[in-house]
Write an enzyme that holds these catalytic residues in place. Structure first.
Site, short mmCIF file in Angstrom:
data_model
loop_
_atom_site.label_atom_id
_atom_site.label_comp_id
_atom_site.label_asym_id
_atom_site.label_seq_id
_atom_site.Cartn_x
_atom_site.Cartn_y
_atom_site.Cartn_z
N GLU A 128 49.60 37.05 46.28
CA GLU A 128 48.49 37.41 45.61
C GLU A 128 48.94 38.58 44.91
O GLU A 128 48.30 39.30 44.31
CB GLU A 128 48.77 38.48 46.45
N HIS B 153 47.06 45.31 50.41
CA HIS B 153 48.13 44.44 49.09
C HIS B 153 49.14 46.21 48.81
O HIS B 153 48.48 46.86 49.23
CB HIS B 153 47.27 44.51 47.58
N CYS C 260 43.50 47.23 40.36
CA CYS C 260 42.87 46.29 41.28
C CYS C 260 42.53 45.67 39.89
O CYS C 260 42.53 44.83 39.54
CB CYS C 260 42.15 46.05 42.19
O1 SUG Z 1 40.65 40.29 47.96
N1 SUG Z 1 38.12 42.10 47.64
C1 SUG Z 1 38.87 42.14 47.28
C2 SUG Z 1 39.73 43.02 46.63
C3 SUG Z 1 41.10 43.30 45.64
C4 SUG Z 1 41.97 44.21 45.73
N2 SUG Z 1 42.79 44.18 44.92
C5 SUG Z 1 44.22 44.30 44.99
N3 SUG Z 1 44.36 45.58 45.72
N4 SUG Z 1 44.74 44.62 43.57
C6 SUG Z 1 40.34 41.34 47.93
O2 SUG Z 1 40.07 42.23 49.48
C7 SUG Z 1 36.16 41.41 49.03
C8 SUG Z 1 35.42 40.27 48.58
C9 SUG Z 1 33.87 40.99 49.62
O3 SUG Z 1 33.41 41.00 51.21
O4 SUG Z 1 32.44 40.77 48.53
C10 SUG Z 1 37.00 41.10 48.14
O5 SUG Z 1 37.44 39.93 47.73
#
Ligand code: SUG
Length: 446
Positions: free
Chosen positions: A176, A252, A370
């Site tokens: 990730e 994460h 993020c």
């Molecule tokens: O991978 N949300 C992302 C959020 C990423 C956050 N990144 C870090 N913590 N670095 C994920 O879960 C949700 C999309 C949706 O539900 O439409 C999404 O992909």
């Protein structure tokens, strides 16, 4: 002799299809806002305002472009056929979930774009990049191709920058990116300690693992990155995330810990072996003493940390100590707001707190940290990279006008199959690659 270096932050420009599809099991915000109507224009402008504020403060701020969505090649790869409009219509009729996955603007969360090791840490003294395979979620597993193209276009000089392909796309190598990677150091140009945080050991079924939600990153993936980047064993620390935290929605590590320079700011439930992890960092870090800023559950309960995204903050050097750039939600939750007031009164390494409004992104589980990929660059590397993606006043104005011209103010799940949306996105992105001077990076341009 260490060279002078800076930390550049590359924020993902939110794409025109930003929407709430509930695609991320284990990410509480994504699930709880499913089917809400999004505002892509506001999301992109909030992201740009964050970048601008940080650039105005003198931080080196870059932009990474959104990806082409809906992604027609992905829909064709799973059997939808005909013209592009036919493909969209068939996907909307037969599988709205697949259409939503192929339409997500999730590339905005560039903390997941790649893992980056600065040249001070690597065997060949180049900056190394490995785009994350993100294979835990279908909608994110399609990002690494365009991410790799964008990074290669921006960091093109092969004598200074090394690009690896994403790791094999299987769960045993789930990666990730920088969301599970923190670098601790004295000066940015000094050799640092790279802390890799993983959720699970893939090839040991007896090892501790979360029970409710998936662990997205494996130890095997983290070790592979360290090998590919030519990191010294004596400068790497591996830490397992506490499975209890993953099961509480910490999908994460950057949802529960953030590091910068000599400082690691973390919740007591972040790591499975907290003492060992701190001891390993201390014994490997040279030229600086680790400052561990530990937040206990009695100060901030885990669920408040997840709801507020306290740890998904950017920790940045200022002339007067470190500044914590927190999401607005941190001031809406009493325990967190109280904690932040105490933190700055304490006069430790974190001396100020600033609030950023990224609500549109937060509703999908993406806070300030993020939205950014950190790239430590020495002065020569900063000069050698493509300058067109570095945020200046002029670029900010240009991108704001571009967003206002091309983005919708409302997007629902039912809009994703609209062929007009696809046309709008392609037109906008074609113009964007021109604005940023990136060349052709999208499938529809090749
Ligand atoms: O991978 N949300 C992302 C959020 C990423 C956050 N990144 C870090 N913590 N670095 C994920 O879960 C949700 C999309 C949706 O539900 O439409 C999404 O992909």
């Amino acid at each position: 002799m260490p060279k002078h270096a800076v930390e550049a932050n590359f924020d993902g420009l939110v794409g025109p299809t930003h929407n709430y599809a509930g695609l991320s099991w284990g990410n509480v915000a994504s699930k709880s806002n499913v089917r809400s109507v999004s505002n892509p224009r506001e999301a992109a402008l909030q992201g740009l305002a964050k970048m601008k504020r940080l650039a105005d403060r003198g931080f080196v701020q870059g932009v990474l472009p959104p990806h082409e969505r809906p992604h027609i090649p992905t829909l064709r790869a799973v059997g939808f056929s005909g013209s592009d409009s036919d493909v969209l219509r068939a996907a909307a009729d037969h599988s709205p979930s697949i259409l939503a996955a192929a339409s997500s603007a999730s590339a905005m969360w560039t903390a997941n774009a790649a893992t980056v090791s600065p040249s001070a840490d690597t065997a060949d003294h180049r900056v190394h990049f490995t785009p994350a395979n993100l294979n835990a979620k279908f909608h994110r597993s399609i990002e690494h191709v365009v991410t790799g193209r964008a990074l290669k276009s921006i960091f093109a000089d092969e004598s200074r920058f090394a690009h690896h392909p994403a790791l094999p796309s299987v769960s045993q190598f789930g990666d990730e990116g920088a969301a599970n990677h923190t670098r601790l150091c004295g000066g940015y140009g000094d050799p640092g300690v790279e802390l890799f945080v993983y959720g699970q050991i893939a090839f040991n079924e007896q090892a501790p693992a979360p029970r409710i939600y998936p662990a997205r990153q494996t130890l095997e993936a983290s070790q592979a990155i360290a090998r590919l980047h030519g990191l010294k064993d004596s400068r790497v620390v591996y830490a397992q995330q506490n499975p209890e935290a993953i099961d509480a929605g910490v999908f994460h590590n950057d949802v529960i810990a953030v590091g910068n320079g000599n400082t690691l700011f973390y919740h007591e439930l972040a790591f499975l072996e907290e003492e060992r992890v701190l001891a390993d960092i201390r014994s490997r870090l040279t030229g600086a003493e680790l400052e561990a800023v530990r937040v206990s559950s009695s100060q901030v309960p885990l669920e408040d940390a997840v709801a507020s995204y306290l740890f998904n903050s950017q920790l940045l050097n200022t002339p007067d100590g470190m500044m914590l750039a927190v999401p607005g939600e941190c001031r809406e939750i009493a325990s967190v707001s109280r904690y932040l007031d105490e933190l700055v009164e304490d006069a430790g390494s974190i001396t100020s707190v600033e609030v950023f409004d990224v609500k549109q992104s937060m509703r999908n589980g993406g806070g300030p940290a993020c939205l950014r990929l950190r790239v430590v660059l020495n002065d020569d590397e900063l000069k050698a990279m493509h300058q067109g993606v570095l945020l200046t006043d002029a670029l900010y104005e240009r991108l704001t006008t571009w967003v206002e011209a091309h983005y919708r103010e409302e997007l629902s799940q039912d809009d994703l199959g609209d062929p007009m949306l696809l046309d709008e996105v392609r037109k906008a992105l074609d113009e964007l690659t021109g604005i940023l001077g990136l060349g052709s990076i999208y499938d529809f341009q090749l």
